[in-house]
Design an enzyme around this catalytic site. Structure first.
Site, mmCIF file in Angstrom:
data_model
loop_
_atom_site.group_PDB
_atom_site.id
_atom_site.type_symbol
_atom_site.label_atom_id
_atom_site.label_comp_id
_atom_site.label_asym_id
_atom_site.label_seq_id
_atom_site.Cartn_x
_atom_site.Cartn_y
_atom_site.Cartn_z
ATOM 1 N N HIS A 277 -8.870 -12.984 4.326
ATOM 2 C CA HIS A 277 -8.873 -12.165 3.117
ATOM 3 C C HIS A 277 -7.498 -11.518 2.953
ATOM 4 C CE1 HIS A 277 -13.459 -11.452 2.476
ATOM 5 N NE2 HIS A 277 -13.217 -12.674 2.929
ATOM 6 N N GLU B 67 -6.509 -8.517 2.277
ATOM 7 C CA GLU B 67 -6.293 -7.238 2.957
ATOM 8 C C GLU B 67 -5.978 -7.437 4.436
ATOM 9 O OE1 GLU B 67 -9.908 -6.414 0.187
ATOM 10 O OE2 GLU B 67 -8.954 -8.147 1.131
ATOM 11 N N CYS C 95 -14.327 -5.643 0.850
ATOM 12 C CA CYS C 95 -15.672 -5.965 1.338
ATOM 13 C C CYS C 95 -15.907 -5.250 2.672
ATOM 14 C CB CYS C 95 -15.801 -7.476 1.515
ATOM 15 S SG CYS C 95 -14.788 -8.130 2.876
ATOM 16 N N CYS D 1 -13.280 -6.229 5.375
ATOM 17 C CA CYS D 1 -11.963 -5.651 5.135
ATOM 18 C C CYS D 1 -11.978 -4.132 5.280
ATOM 19 C CB CYS D 1 -11.453 -6.071 3.765
ATOM 20 S SG CYS D 1 -11.109 -7.847 3.702
#
Length: 166
Positions: free
Chosen positions: A69, A71, A99, A102
């Site tokens: 992801h 992040e 999410c 993260c």
């Protein structure tokens, strides 16, 4: 006659550095979309001076990695840059509400500030579905600052998914 006190001016919610980082995050998100990735971009910068320390975009499909992801990529790059896993003096700017995974990374990295654009009603873990970043049971908390350039961030996501369905 005494002067009446003036109300203390409140600092702006978002700084110039936040805006610059979000512009870059949107560029990274667009790059992700060009590779067929969900268009999310993230930038970590040193809060004091605005120096970019790490950036990333979603790479799950490209890397075949469910953890890739934006992040987490940006956080890892910033930690490598600093030579320290603690990002207490840093701001993470991301185009979409993080999410659960993260948000956990943000907490574990001790990120000092979190700014994001669009909320995520299906997976958001900062305010939409969960409030992990402010959970008092955890050893670190960061109050999210949502809504920076939310229309631009949301539009990029909506267009991506509209094109995907066609």
């Amino acid at each position: 006659m005494s002067a009446s006190p003036t109300p203390a001016s409140t600092p702006p919610l978002f700084t110039a550095a936040d805006h610059a980082a979000m512009q870059r995050a949107l560029q990274l998100a667009s790059l992700a979309a060009s590779f067929g990735e969900v268009p999310v971009g993230a930038v970590v910068y040193r809060t004091a001076d605005g120096t970019t320390l790490g950036e990333g975009f979603n790479r799950r499909e490209m890397d075949g990695d469910p953890l890739a992801h934006a992040e987490l990529i940006a956080i890892a790059a910033a930690a490598r840059h600093l030579g320290d896993w603690r990002l207490t003096d840093c701001t993470l700017v991301v185009t979409l509400e993080p999410c659960c995974m993260c948000a956990g990374g943000i907490i574990n990295a001790r990120v000092g500030r979190l700014v994001y654009g669009a909320t995520d009603p299906k997976a958001g873990a900062c305010e939409s579905l969960h409030t992990l970043t402010t959970d008092t049971r955890l050893n670190h908390r960061v109050t999210p600052l949502p809504g920076l350039m939310a229309d631009d961030c949301g539009k990029l996501l909506r267009e991506f998914f509209r094109n995907l369905r066609q």
